[in-house]
Design a protein around this motif. Structure first.
Motif, short mmCIF file in Angstrom:
data_model
loop_
_atom_site.label_atom_id
_atom_site.label_comp_id
_atom_site.label_asym_id
_atom_site.label_seq_id
_atom_site.Cartn_x
_atom_site.Cartn_y
_atom_site.Cartn_z
N GLY A 149 -72.43 -17.80 -15.79
CA GLY A 149 -71.56 -16.66 -15.56
C GLY A 149 -70.70 -16.89 -14.34
O GLY A 149 -71.00 -17.75 -13.50
N GLY A 150 -69.63 -16.17 -14.26
CA GLY A 150 -68.73 -16.32 -13.12
C GLY A 150 -67.93 -15.06 -12.90
O GLY A 150 -67.90 -14.15 -13.75
N LEU A 151 -67.28 -14.99 -11.76
CA LEU A 151 -66.44 -13.85 -11.42
C LEU A 151 -65.01 -14.34 -11.26
O LEU A 151 -64.73 -15.20 -10.43
CB LEU A 151 -66.92 -13.19 -10.13
CG LEU A 151 -66.08 -12.01 -9.62
CD1 LEU A 151 -66.03 -10.90 -10.66
CD2 LEU A 151 -66.62 -11.49 -8.30
N SER A 152 -64.12 -13.80 -12.08
CA SER A 152 -62.71 -14.16 -12.01
C SER A 152 -61.88 -12.89 -12.12
O SER A 152 -61.98 -12.16 -13.12
CB SER A 152 -62.33 -15.13 -13.14
OG SER A 152 -60.93 -15.27 -13.25
N PHE A 153 -61.10 -12.60 -11.09
CA PHE A 153 -60.27 -11.40 -11.12
C PHE A 153 -59.18 -11.51 -12.19
O PHE A 153 -58.77 -10.51 -12.77
CB PHE A 153 -59.65 -11.17 -9.75
CG PHE A 153 -60.64 -10.67 -8.73
CD1 PHE A 153 -60.90 -9.32 -8.61
CD2 PHE A 153 -61.33 -11.55 -7.92
CE1 PHE A 153 -61.82 -8.84 -7.69
CE2 PHE A 153 -62.25 -11.09 -6.99
CZ PHE A 153 -62.50 -9.74 -6.87
N ALA A 154 -58.73 -12.73 -12.45
CA ALA A 154 -57.74 -12.93 -13.51
C ALA A 154 -58.32 -12.55 -14.87
O ALA A 154 -57.66 -11.89 -15.69
CB ALA A 154 -57.26 -14.38 -13.52
N LEU A 155 -59.58 -12.95 -15.11
CA LEU A 155 -60.21 -12.61 -16.38
C LEU A 155 -60.51 -11.12 -16.48
O LEU A 155 -60.48 -10.54 -17.57
CB LEU A 155 -61.49 -13.42 -16.56
CG LEU A 155 -61.30 -14.93 -16.79
CD1 LEU A 155 -62.64 -15.62 -16.95
CD2 LEU A 155 -60.41 -15.18 -18.00
N LEU A 156 -60.80 -10.48 -15.34
CA LEU A 156 -60.99 -9.03 -15.36
C LEU A 156 -59.70 -8.33 -15.79
O LEU A 156 -59.73 -7.39 -16.59
CB LEU A 156 -61.42 -8.54 -13.98
CG LEU A 156 -62.86 -8.85 -13.55
CD1 LEU A 156 -63.08 -8.40 -12.11
CD2 LEU A 156 -63.86 -8.17 -14.47
#
Length: 334
Positions: A65-72
């Motif tokens: 898993g990861g955190l990406s503001f672009a994907l949000l």
């Protein structure tokens, strides 16, 4: 539609100006937060993603898993249905197919090595197949509306020639001029393909290859532009099936090249054919992405009451200047 609403509100009232100011503040704040998070992840102060790998019987898989503001932001645009479809793909690919395909013991190593190797070599092809099937389904579903749109354009052009005054939203560039312009664009494409083939193992077949490629680009490009443009205008460019259509295009190009040259060719010729097929498909991809962007802009213009032919002229100017500016920049960066 969201872009159209922004334009309407911004131009229609004092409250629109206040709303625009609040929206700008939100955009700036989000950009600062996203940039700050990117700095933290690049300096390794914060982890952007995490993964764990483990055995499942004789096979292997993992969870990451990861955190990406672009994907949000992309998730906000495409909605919950697309997100659930992607989650279903994760479940099928990583937690069903991968344990089955890795259980044969053909790849050795740690769970991470086994899972990643089989995922790249096998599971991704399942995903590509699903995307291809979805693209075919999309083609079948919207074939009728696309044909109807072409008929409408022809009817509007005929009505204009007959002296009829068209509604503002029907005033497009005449379809005849569009056709002539499309055919004229085949000339620089042919020159580009000729320069690619010169001095290589495919030079002896250059005339036939280029002629077939131009027909392929014209026919497939027209279909892809119609499909991707229709979907972009209907539900936005974020949901347009460019990936699936692109996979179908490269498969079609590959099948045509193999049917012409066969499989028993020299390694150098094979590499040249692969490169040539990718270049031709790249041109088709360019057609798809341009139709995506342009049709989304035209749809926004329709919603706010813009004149289509003026938009189309502006978009053509943008494409021309983009074609002039981008190649030197890419050469400089390369």
């Amino acid at each position: 539609r969201a872009a159209a609403e922004v334009l309407k509100v911004g131009a229609g009232s004092r409250e629109g100006g206040e709303e625009s100011a609040r929206g700008l503040g939100i955009i700036v704040a989000n950009a600062v937060v996203s940039a700050g998070f990117a700095i933290l992840t690049q300096t390794k102060l914060v982890a952007a993603e995490a993964a764990t790998w483990f055995r499942v019987g004789a096979g292997a898989t993992g969870i990451s898993g990861g955190l990406s503001f672009a994907l949000l932001g992309a998730g906000h645009l495409v909605g919950i249905s697309v997100g659930m479809a992607m989650f279903a793909g994760v479940v099928i690919g990583w937690w069903i197919l991968l344990p089955i395909l890795t259980s044969g013991g053909s790849v050795t190593g740690t769970a991470e090595v086994i899972a990643n190797t089989v995922f790249r070599s096998d599971v991704r092809f399942f995903g590509a197949g699903v995307i291809g099937v979805a693209a075919i389904w999309t083609l079948l579903k919207i074939a009728g509306p696309v044909v109807g749109g072409v008929r409408s354009a022809l009817a509007a052009s005929a009505a204009k020639r007959g002296g009829e005054v068209l509604a503002l939203e029907e005033r497009d560039i005449p379809i005849g001029i569009v056709g002539i312009g499309s055919l004229a664009m085949l000339v620089p494409i042919g020159i580009l393909l000729w320069t690619v083939l010169q001095g290589g193992p495919l030079e002896a077949s250059a005339v036939g290859l280029i002629a077939g490629s131009l027909v392929f680009i014209l026919v497939i490009g027209l279909v892809i532009a119609a499909v991707c443009g229709y979907m972009a205008g209907l539900i936005g460019a974020s949901n347009s099936p460019v990936s699936g259509i692109g996979i179908l295009a490269i498969l079609a190009a590959s099948i045509l090249l193999v049917s012409w040259f066969g499989r028993a060719v020299e390694p150098g010729t094979t590499q040249a054919l692969v490169a040539y097929g990718l270049i031709v498909t790249g041109i088709v991809f360019g057609i798809a992405t341009i139709s995506n962007d342009n049709l989304q802009d035209l749809k926004t213009g329709q919603l706010v009451g813009a004149t289509p032919w003026k938009q189309q002229v502006a978009l053509l100017i943008g494409v021309v200047f983009g074609s002039i500016v981008v190649p030197p920049v890419l050469n400089l960066l390369g």
